[in-house]
Design a protein around this motif. Sequence first.
Motif, PDB file in Angstrom:
ATOM      1  N   PHE A   1       0.825  -1.200   0.000  1.00 28.70           N
ATOM      2  CA  PHE A   1       0.000   0.000   0.000  1.00 28.70           C
ATOM      3  C   PHE A   1       0.866   1.259   0.000  1.00 28.70           C
ATOM      4  CE2 PHE A   1      -4.156  -1.857   1.899  1.00 28.70           C
ATOM      5  CZ  PHE A   1      -4.346  -2.567   0.723  1.00 28.70           C
ATOM      6  N   GLU A   2       1.954   1.222   0.767  1.00 26.79           N
ATOM      7  CA  GLU A   2       2.862   2.368   0.791  1.00 26.79           C
ATOM      8  C   GLU A   2       3.511   2.580  -0.570  1.00 26.79           C
ATOM      9  OE1 GLU A   2       4.554   5.651   2.473  1.00 26.79           O
ATOM     10  OE2 GLU A   2       3.247   4.250   3.559  1.00 26.79           O
ATOM     11  N   SER A   3       3.911   1.502  -1.211  1.00 27.67           N
ATOM     12  CA  SER A   3       4.509   1.614  -2.540  1.00 27.67           C
ATOM     13  C   SER A   3       3.484   2.102  -3.570  1.00 27.67           C
ATOM     14  CB  SER A   3       5.073   0.253  -2.965  1.00 27.67           C
ATOM     15  OG  SER A   3       5.584   0.307  -4.278  1.00 27.67           O
ATOM     16  N   THR A   4       2.240   1.649  -3.425  1.00 31.60           N
ATOM     17  CA  THR A   4       1.184   2.086  -4.352  1.00 31.60           C
ATOM     18  C   THR A   4       0.893   3.573  -4.179  1.00 31.60           C
ATOM     19  OG1 THR A   4       0.207  -0.125  -4.250  1.00 31.60           O
ATOM     20  CG2 THR A   4      -1.165   1.647  -5.123  1.00 31.60           C
ATOM     21  N   ALA A   5       0.848   4.036  -2.942  1.00 34.01           N
ATOM     22  CA  ALA A   5       0.601   5.457  -2.691  1.00 34.01           C
ATOM     23  C   ALA A   5       1.726   6.317  -3.266  1.00 34.01           C
ATOM     24  CB  ALA A   5       0.452   5.709  -1.187  1.00 34.01           C
ATOM     25  N   ASN A   6       2.967   5.859  -3.111  1.00 32.98           N
ATOM     26  CA  ASN A   6       4.088   6.601  -3.707  1.00 32.98           C
ATOM     27  C   ASN A   6       4.020   6.588  -5.231  1.00 32.98           C
ATOM     28  OD1 ASN A   6       5.156   7.158  -1.156  1.00 32.98           O
ATOM     29  ND2 ASN A   6       6.369   5.267  -1.136  1.00 32.98           N
ATOM     30  N   GLY A   7       3.553   5.478  -5.792  1.00 30.43           N
ATOM     31  CA  GLY A   7       3.394   5.417  -7.239  1.00 30.43           C
ATOM     32  C   GLY A   7       2.314   6.372  -7.734  1.00 30.43           C
ATOM     33  N   PHE A   8       1.210   6.475  -6.978  1.00 25.29           N
ATOM     34  CA  PHE A   8       0.169   7.447  -7.328  1.00 25.29           C
ATOM     35  C   PHE A   8       0.708   8.870  -7.274  1.00 25.29           C
ATOM     36  CE2 PHE A   8      -3.404   4.396  -5.945  1.00 25.29           C
ATOM     37  CZ  PHE A   8      -3.553   3.938  -7.254  1.00 25.29           C
ATOM     38  N   SER A   9       1.529   9.155  -6.264  1.00 24.93           N
ATOM     39  CA  SER A   9       2.097  10.493  -6.139  1.00 24.93           C
ATOM     40  C   SER A   9       2.978  10.842  -7.337  1.00 24.93           C
ATOM     41  CB  SER A   9       2.904  10.590  -4.841  1.00 24.93           C
ATOM     42  OG  SER A   9       3.531  11.850  -4.740  1.00 24.93           O
ATOM     43  N   LEU A  10       3.820   9.887  -7.748  1.00 22.94           N
ATOM     44  CA  LEU A  10       4.695  10.140  -8.892  1.00 22.94           C
ATOM     45  C   LEU A  10       3.895  10.256 -10.191  1.00 22.94           C
ATOM     46  CD1 LEU A  10       7.579  10.473  -9.896  1.00 22.94           C
ATOM     47  CD2 LEU A  10       7.728   7.973 -10.092  1.00 22.94           C
ATOM     48  N   THR A  11       2.851   9.450 -10.316  1.00 25.84           N
ATOM     49  CA  THR A  11       2.008   9.526 -11.515  1.00 25.84           C
ATOM     50  C   THR A  11       1.296  10.874 -11.603  1.00 25.84           C
ATOM     51  OG1 THR A  11       1.653   7.134 -11.377  1.00 25.84           O
ATOM     52  CG2 THR A  11       0.151   8.401 -12.779  1.00 25.84           C
ATOM     53  N   ARG A  12       0.827  11.359 -10.476  1.00 20.85           N
ATOM     54  CA  ARG A  12       0.176  12.675 -10.465  1.00 20.85           C
ATOM     55  C   ARG A  12       1.155  13.776 -10.855  1.00 20.85           C
ATOM     56  NH1 ARG A  12      -1.100  14.174  -5.385  1.00 20.85           N
ATOM     57  NH2 ARG A  12      -2.164  15.977  -6.306  1.00 20.85           N
ATOM     58  N   ARG A  13       2.379  13.659 -10.427  1.00 20.74           N
ATOM     59  CA  ARG A  13       3.383  14.661 -10.802  1.00 20.74           C
ATOM     60  C   ARG A  13       3.668  14.612 -12.295  1.00 20.74           C
ATOM     61  NH1 ARG A  13       5.959  17.640  -7.289  1.00 20.74           N
ATOM     62  NH2 ARG A  13       5.684  17.255  -5.061  1.00 20.74           N
ATOM     63  N   CYS A  14       3.630  13.433 -12.872  1.00 17.42           N
ATOM     64  CA  CYS A  14       3.838  13.333 -14.321  1.00 17.42           C
ATOM     65  C   CYS A  14       2.653  13.893 -15.096  1.00 17.42           C
ATOM     66  CB  CYS A  14       4.077  11.871 -14.705  1.00 17.42           C
ATOM     67  SG  CYS A  14       5.624  11.163 -14.074  1.00 17.42           S
TER      68      CYS A  14
END
Length: 376
Positions: free
Chosen positions: A158-171
């Motif tokens: 879940f922590e890795s998924t949340a970080n992935g969402f954050s990076l995707t939003r920045r892109c």
Amino acid sequence: MSSISFPSNNSSFISGASSFEHDEHSHTPSFDNVSDAFHMNPLSAHPPRTPRPSTGMGSSVYGTEVYHKLDETPETKTTYEEDSEDEDDKARAEAEGKVRKEEIWRDLFTTSNGRDKALKIMQYSLRLYLVFHSGVTATSLLKNRKSSSWEADILKRFESTANGFSLTRRCLILFNWLVPLTSIMEQHNNAAVSGGDSSRKGKSKPLLHTLLNSPPPVLLDLLCGAADDVYTFHRLGMLGPKLGERAGRVADWCWFAGTLVNLVENTVERSVLLNLQHEVESRLYKESMSGQTAKSNPTANRIDDKELSRLQKQDFWIQVTRFKLLMDLIFVSYNVFRLNRAKRPVQTITGLTAAFLSTAKLYDRHKTVLIKAAKH
């Protein structure tokens, strides 16, 4: 009362009155159906007056059919306006019935802004789950290590998924600095064209001059977008940590200052809106106290009611925007001032609240666009 006689030749007076009554350019109605007509003195310097209703014995001279003709046009116009407004309301109600929620979400998710809001809700929902279950997981690890190993693995995922969402939003928000840059370039081109027309020398001011004279919110958006892109490239591994961290600090400070500016603008806008709303409410109150109702003056009351409902709806969304800006201000204050006490839960709650509020506002915007398209 019959007719008024004068001590002169009566035939001339009658001919003058009859010629006035049959003048087609006169706005005064004729009295052909009245037996006892009022004879005007042609030597008088005063022009003929429009007949007024009389309360005396001579009220039968000015028949009631005259006033029905005079009031015919305003009543017809009022009825036409009411019918058109009713048809517009019916058309809007039918359009609202045609627009489905699935269509609104479809149009919302086709935009990068809509996808960003959806990913933000998912990101901070996972973070909220992690915040509320971190303590429970820690205690379960101490009690039973075998049964809690899969729970720790889920939390890591879940922590890795949340970080992935954050990076995707920045892109998704890359190159947002092009929006303020475009407005600055348009301002620079307009200034160059106007300066060339006035002086005819072909010389224009440099772009740096236009950039420095741009409004502060535009400059903040430009600087914040550029710094966000540098930090995103650092997160992607293209840039080093020092440059990335400095760009992140600059982006946080620009976000903090831009949020304060937007809060000031929001307060000013709401004060103006409340003044307009107070004027409409005062007008409705005066009309109600003077005895005017929706039946006596339907058009004015309907217009005021619609204007009041429109202002109230606009005030509602202004308050929603202000609350969202307050959530952003609390969130970014932890990064700007490097606060650590309850940082994770506070930023999670404020981020999730801001995501829901901005999504609701974006949803209403797309719904309004679809309703207008369905009406036509």
